[in-house]
Enzyme design. Structure first.
Site, short mmCIF file in Angstrom:
data_model
loop_
_atom_site.label_atom_id
_atom_site.label_comp_id
_atom_site.label_asym_id
_atom_site.label_seq_id
_atom_site.Cartn_x
_atom_site.Cartn_y
_atom_site.Cartn_z
N LYS A 65 0.81 -1.24 -0.05
CA LYS A 65 -0.14 0.07 0.04
C LYS A 65 0.79 1.27 0.05
CE LYS A 65 0.99 1.39 4.67
NZ LYS A 65 1.61 2.48 4.64
N ASP B 158 -1.54 -1.28 10.94
CA ASP B 158 -2.29 -1.33 9.73
C ASP B 158 -2.48 -2.54 9.12
OD1 ASP B 158 0.47 -1.98 9.42
OD2 ASP B 158 1.08 -0.13 7.81
#
Length: 270
Positions: free
Chosen positions: A8, A132
């Site tokens: 990401k 995350d």
């Protein structure tokens, strides 16, 4: 069964303040990209973890894939498995590769052994593995707040735009990055800025870790400038570094390279 955990990027990142638990509250847009590892899990006589590709530092028992397996094993009678990870996403780059591997391990085990865990269940397990990790359960653009594990929807679609990510073979630890960054209340609302045309992001969408780390690592602003000069509509460091990315127009077809170095470059459609 094989699956491909992806990386990401952070589009904007504000470190807002320090939490009572020692973590920092932040706000950022997490956006998935197709720089991927490969993860395989099969039944085995005894549980073990192996890897290939990039060298993974630390003891095997501390690997997040194995931790994810053990976390589910506490609640389910999982049989022994062989977990093999081919590591391709750079480590210590701010790309979330380790978090993705952990989250995809949860999803793969859920499917392989028909645990019938729903998305909220998987996200709760993932939050116990890292701040995350939960993002990679649904693996779609979100506006992340608090520790980066609470998500708000965001209407952001970059399909077709081209991305170039450069990792300068520089491992910046999360501890170092957070030691240097100074939490502050943002001057502008990041979520609102991201709703504006992409061509306006250069003027306001910032990553607070750039101010903290660029003076110590001059290669980072150099790479950002290189992407700007190559035609990026927006360029930034991702996460707490050290990868730097640029978002290019949909018709961008030039193949960017960084010669004479050990840098890693990924380029593809968003």
């Amino acid at each position: 069964m094989i699956i491909f955990p992806n990386a990401k990027i952070n589009i904007g990142l504000h470190v807002v303040n320090r939490r009572p638990d020692g973590f920092r509250n932040l706000e950022s847009c997490f956006y998935p990209v197709n720089w991927c590892d490969a993860l395989e899990i099969i039944r085995a006589e005894e549980t073990r973890f192996t890897s290939s590709g990039l060298t993974i530092p630390g003891e095997t028992d501390m690997n997040l894939c194995l931790k994810a397996y053990k976390l589910l094993q506490q609640d389910f009678a999982l049989p022994p498995v062989h977990i093999h990870l081919h590591k391709n996403i750079p480590i210590g780059a701010g790309l979330g590769g380790g978090s993705a591997d952990a989250a995809f391990t949860l999803k793969l085990l859920n499917n392989l052994f028909e645990l019938n865990l729903l998305v909220p269940d998987l996200e709760n397990y993932a939050r116990r593995l890292g701040s995350d990790c939960a993002f990679f359960i649904q693996n779609k653009p979100v506006f992340a707040v608090e520790k980066g594990d609470v998500f708000e929807p965001i209407d952001l679609h970059l399909s077709g735009y081209q991305a170039v990510i450069i990792y300068p073979d520089l491992h910046i630890t999360t501890a170092e990055a957070y030691q240097k960054v100074v939490p502050k209340n943002p001057n502008e609302n990041l979520k609102n800025l991201l709703q504006q045309p992409l061509t306006t992001w250069k003027d306001g969408v910032q990553n607070d870790f750039e101010e903290a780390l660029f003076p110590s690592y001059p290669v980072l602003p150099q790479l950002k400038a290189y992407l700007d000069e190559a035609g990026a509509l927006y360029a930034s460091m991702t996460g707490s570094g050290s990868a730097v990315f640029g978002i290019f127009p949909k018709d961008f077809s030039q193949k960017l390279t960084v010669t004479g170095t050990t840098y890693s470059v990924w380029q593809g459609a968003l």
